[in-house]
Scaffold this motif. Structure first.
Motif, mmCIF file in Angstrom:
data_model
loop_
_atom_site.group_PDB
_atom_site.id
_atom_site.type_symbol
_atom_site.label_atom_id
_atom_site.label_comp_id
_atom_site.label_asym_id
_atom_site.label_seq_id
_atom_site.Cartn_x
_atom_site.Cartn_y
_atom_site.Cartn_z
ATOM 1 N N TYR A 50 0.854 -1.189 0.000
ATOM 2 C CA TYR A 50 0.000 0.000 0.000
ATOM 3 C C TYR A 50 0.887 1.235 0.000
ATOM 4 C CZ TYR A 50 -2.677 -3.857 1.951
ATOM 5 O OH TYR A 50 -3.236 -5.095 2.171
ATOM 6 N N TYR A 60 -5.225 -4.524 4.840
ATOM 7 C CA TYR A 60 -6.023 -4.631 3.620
ATOM 8 C C TYR A 60 -7.434 -4.113 3.869
ATOM 9 C CZ TYR A 60 -8.648 -6.594 -0.235
ATOM 10 O OH TYR A 60 -9.485 -6.740 -1.323
ATOM 11 N N VAL A 63 -7.418 -0.268 4.004
ATOM 12 C CA VAL A 63 -7.170 0.312 2.678
ATOM 13 C C VAL A 63 -8.400 0.147 1.796
ATOM 14 C CG1 VAL A 63 -5.798 0.127 0.551
ATOM 15 C CG2 VAL A 63 -4.665 0.068 2.786
ATOM 16 N N HIS A 70 -4.448 5.266 0.652
ATOM 17 C CA HIS A 70 -3.465 4.390 -0.004
ATOM 18 C C HIS A 70 -4.038 3.798 -1.286
ATOM 19 C CE1 HIS A 70 -0.559 4.315 3.269
ATOM 20 N NE2 HIS A 70 -1.578 4.195 4.111
ATOM 21 N N GLU A 72 -3.417 0.239 -3.750
ATOM 22 C CA GLU A 72 -2.709 -1.045 -3.874
ATOM 23 C C GLU A 72 -1.564 -0.805 -4.847
ATOM 24 O OE1 GLU A 72 -4.813 -4.643 -4.627
ATOM 25 O OE2 GLU A 72 -6.153 -4.353 -2.915
ATOM 26 N N GLU A 111 -8.525 3.376 -4.081
ATOM 27 C CA GLU A 111 -7.462 2.437 -3.689
ATOM 28 C C GLU A 111 -7.032 1.520 -4.832
ATOM 29 O OE1 GLU A 111 -11.399 0.724 -2.093
ATOM 30 O OE2 GLU A 111 -10.506 2.685 -2.444
ATOM 31 N N ALA A 157 1.888 -5.496 2.026
ATOM 32 C CA ALA A 157 0.594 -6.099 2.345
ATOM 33 C C ALA A 157 0.815 -7.354 3.175
ATOM 34 C CB ALA A 157 -0.152 -6.443 1.056
#
Length: 190
Positions: A50, A60, A63, A70, A72, A111, A157
């Motif tokens: 992130y 996760y 996010v 953030h 990915e 994201e 992650a």
């Protein structure tokens, strides 16, 4: 004393020729962004994570809520004596829809939006040039909206996301096919 000086000189020469660099790309689902880069000669590692947000060590779940800022992202460590940053950019463009500001394929939300996180002015210049080249290529009718953003952070992650395409081959293939990513990419890059 001469032996120590020789060893020090040798170590300095090794480190002065080190060509390990980092690149950070957000292209929607990070599971789909790992394989194309991991296959490249000169790429040392690819890590899903992130980037760009305001929350330290996000999960996760946080996010994907869209509240951390953030995206990915994949972190690519590469040997620039084997592969250079413009080559990585070429691979990046062939994984995404750079005209979609709302996410990537089936994954919607900030994201999952695309971005190039540059770590220095050279990377920024290469990124902006690659966007101009892509715009001039005629591949896309819509405007290129992938952002070029100054790198500020990266958080790996959770472990179960790393190399997901290897650990969960059937689930990954099912997700990837139904995401629409490959169908879109094949229609553009044939």
């Amino acid at each position: 004393m001469k032996k120590i000086i020789s060893i020090l000189f040798f170590m300095i020469s090794i480190f002065s020729f080190a060509t390990e660099r980092e690149a950070y790309f957000a292209g929607g689902c990070f599971w789909c962004m790992e394989p194309p880069f991991e296959k490249l000669s000169g790429v040392i590692s690819v890590t899903s994570g992130y980037s760009g947000g305001h929350v330290e060590n996000p999960s996760y779940k946080s996010v994907s809520s869209g509240k951390t800022g953030h995206r990915e992202t994949v972190k690519i460590v590469y040997d620039d004596s084997v592969i250079d940053y413009p080559d990585l950019l070429d691979v990046f463009w062939r994984q995404i829809d750079p005209t979609d500001s709302e996410g990537q394929f089936v994954d919607r939300g900030f994201e999952y939006s695309s971005a190039i996180f540059y770590i220095d002015e050279t990377q920024k210049s290469h990124a902006l040039t690659s966007i101009k080249n892509l715009e001039n290529s005629g591949k896309f009718e819509k405007k290129i909206v992938t952002e070029v953003v100054k790198f500020k952070n990266f958080y790996p992650a959770e472990e179960y996301h790393q190399d997901y395409y290897k650990k969960n081959k059937i689930r990954y293939k099912y997700y990837r096919y139904h995401s629409g990513r490959d169908q879109f990419l094949n229609s553009i890059w044939k």
